[in-house]
Scaffold this motif. Sequence first.
Motif, PDB file in Angstrom:
ATOM      1  N   LEU A 196       0.701  -1.064  -0.034  1.00  0.00           N
ATOM      2  CA  LEU A 196       0.048  -0.065   0.037  1.00  0.00           C
ATOM      3  C   LEU A 196       1.020   1.332  -0.213  1.00  0.00           C
ATOM      4  CD1 LEU A 196      -2.740  -0.953   2.338  1.00  0.00           C
ATOM      5  CD2 LEU A 196      -2.812  -0.830   0.062  1.00  0.00           C
ATOM      6  N   LEU A 197       2.195   1.298   0.710  1.00  0.00           N
ATOM      7  CA  LEU A 197       2.900   2.435   0.796  1.00  0.00           C
ATOM      8  C   LEU A 197       3.610   2.563  -0.473  1.00  0.00           C
ATOM      9  CD1 LEU A 197       4.621   4.448   2.300  1.00  0.00           C
ATOM     10  CD2 LEU A 197       6.194   2.919   2.957  1.00  0.00           C
ATOM     11  N   ILE A 198       3.867   1.415  -1.364  1.00  0.00           N
ATOM     12  CA  ILE A 198       4.566   1.573  -2.584  1.00  0.00           C
ATOM     13  C   ILE A 198       3.627   1.922  -3.415  1.00  0.00           C
ATOM     14  CG2 ILE A 198       5.256  -0.051  -4.647  1.00  0.00           C
ATOM     15  CD1 ILE A 198       6.486  -1.657  -2.329  1.00  0.00           C
ATOM     16  N   ALA A 199       2.209   1.507  -3.432  1.00  0.00           N
ATOM     17  CA  ALA A 199       1.214   2.078  -4.488  1.00  0.00           C
ATOM     18  C   ALA A 199       0.783   3.507  -4.524  1.00  0.00           C
ATOM     19  CB  ALA A 199      -0.168   0.941  -4.004  1.00  0.00           C
ATOM     20  N   SER A 200       0.770   3.753  -3.068  1.00  0.00           N
ATOM     21  CA  SER A 200       0.735   5.386  -2.922  1.00  0.00           C
ATOM     22  C   SER A 200       1.690   6.195  -3.322  1.00  0.00           C
ATOM     23  CB  SER A 200       0.600   5.760  -1.343  1.00  0.00           C
ATOM     24  OG  SER A 200      -0.486   4.878  -0.744  1.00  0.00           O
ATOM     25  N   VAL A 201       2.928   5.988  -3.150  1.00  0.00           N
ATOM     26  CA  VAL A 201       3.938   6.588  -3.832  1.00  0.00           C
ATOM     27  C   VAL A 201       4.016   6.668  -5.130  1.00  0.00           C
ATOM     28  CG1 VAL A 201       6.342   6.719  -4.050  1.00  0.00           C
ATOM     29  CG2 VAL A 201       5.509   6.251  -1.493  1.00  0.00           C
ATOM     30  N   HIS A 202       3.783   5.511  -5.783  1.00  0.00           N
ATOM     31  CA  HIS A 202       3.708   5.233  -7.143  1.00  0.00           C
ATOM     32  C   HIS A 202       2.602   6.085  -7.959  1.00  0.00           C
ATOM     33  CE1 HIS A 202       2.445   3.068 -10.851  1.00  0.00           C
ATOM     34  NE2 HIS A 202       3.679   3.195 -11.145  1.00  0.00           N
ATOM     35  N   LEU A 203       1.677   6.120  -7.200  1.00  0.00           N
ATOM     36  CA  LEU A 203       0.109   6.681  -7.603  1.00  0.00           C
ATOM     37  C   LEU A 203       0.700   8.545  -7.842  1.00  0.00           C
ATOM     38  CD1 LEU A 203      -2.568   7.169  -8.659  1.00  0.00           C
ATOM     39  CD2 LEU A 203      -3.394   7.488  -6.106  1.00  0.00           C
ATOM     40  N   LEU A 204       1.184   8.843  -6.541  1.00  0.00           N
ATOM     41  CA  LEU A 204       1.846  10.131  -6.710  1.00  0.00           C
ATOM     42  C   LEU A 204       2.675  10.476  -7.878  1.00  0.00           C
ATOM     43  CD1 LEU A 204       2.169  11.077  -3.037  1.00  0.00           C
ATOM     44  CD2 LEU A 204       0.266  11.659  -4.528  1.00  0.00           C
ATOM     45  N   ALA A 205       3.639   9.576  -8.067  1.00  0.00           N
ATOM     46  CA  ALA A 205       4.545   9.852  -9.160  1.00  0.00           C
ATOM     47  C   ALA A 205       4.072   9.818 -10.529  1.00  0.00           C
ATOM     48  CB  ALA A 205       5.783   8.720  -9.230  1.00  0.00           C
ATOM     49  N   VAL A 206       3.110   8.819 -10.618  1.00  0.00           N
ATOM     50  CA  VAL A 206       2.619   8.423 -12.104  1.00  0.00           C
ATOM     51  C   VAL A 206       1.626   9.620 -12.735  1.00  0.00           C
ATOM     52  CG1 VAL A 206       0.744   7.090 -11.547  1.00  0.00           C
ATOM     53  CG2 VAL A 206       1.955   6.749 -13.833  1.00  0.00           C
ATOM     54  N   ALA A 207       1.052  10.163 -11.558  1.00  0.00           N
ATOM     55  CA  ALA A 207       0.194  11.300 -11.739  1.00  0.00           C
ATOM     56  C   ALA A 207       0.747  12.416 -12.005  1.00  0.00           C
ATOM     57  CB  ALA A 207      -0.997  11.313 -10.832  1.00  0.00           C
ATOM     58  N   SER A 208       1.886  12.833 -11.681  1.00  0.00           N
ATOM     59  CA  SER A 208       2.525  14.261 -11.891  1.00  0.00           C
ATOM     60  C   SER A 208       2.905  14.396 -13.585  1.00  0.00           C
ATOM     61  CB  SER A 208       3.790  14.207 -11.093  1.00  0.00           C
ATOM     62  OG  SER A 208       4.528  13.156 -11.493  1.00  0.00           O
TER      63      SER A 208
END
Length: 212
Positions: free
Chosen positions: A8-20
Amino acid sequence: MAFWPEFLLIASVHLLAVASPGPDFAIVLRYAVRYGRRAAIFASLGIGVAILLHVTYSLVGIGVLIKTTPWLFQLLSVLAACYLLYLAQGALRSRPPVGQEAIAMEHTATPASTKAFSAGFITNGLNPKATLFFLSLFAVVISAQTPLSYKLIYGLYMAVATATWFIFLSLVLTNTRVRGFLLLKGYWFDRLMGLLLLALAVHLLFSSFQSL
């Protein structure tokens, strides 16, 4: 660390990165605006597959070599900047369609699927920021005690999630009404993406030579 909290931590960090906003967003938007849904989807798939490239070299340790070898990282940055400049010059030369040309563009201007896929793959694969992101992710966020099988699941998830996100954007941007508007006014978005790609390329070159 247990699987689900770490995931869940990885998914959250990745979501922020991919949406930028970044080169990936720019290339998908350009393909959606200029060439339509099919090309944008294949570019999105290329970006998703490139994620597996970053995951692979992070797992086998090549990423550390890239980071700790200045000339190698600078070479990667220069190659990425050159490719972004190549994409930018094509986007900046976009012209408004005239009359029936707008209709013709919708049916005949779509590039080969392999070309769109390659554009997405190269754009993400050569992105030094993506390199640093995955190095940080596997060095800091993911525990050294995490089994390899878990890491492979994380990598596969990030590849699929990235492709899914950009495919979703492709579908939104190529909605019938949006597509009709973009066929007439899309060259302005094309030029805007050209400026963004140009700015990203200049930033990469400046950062690369500044570290010499």
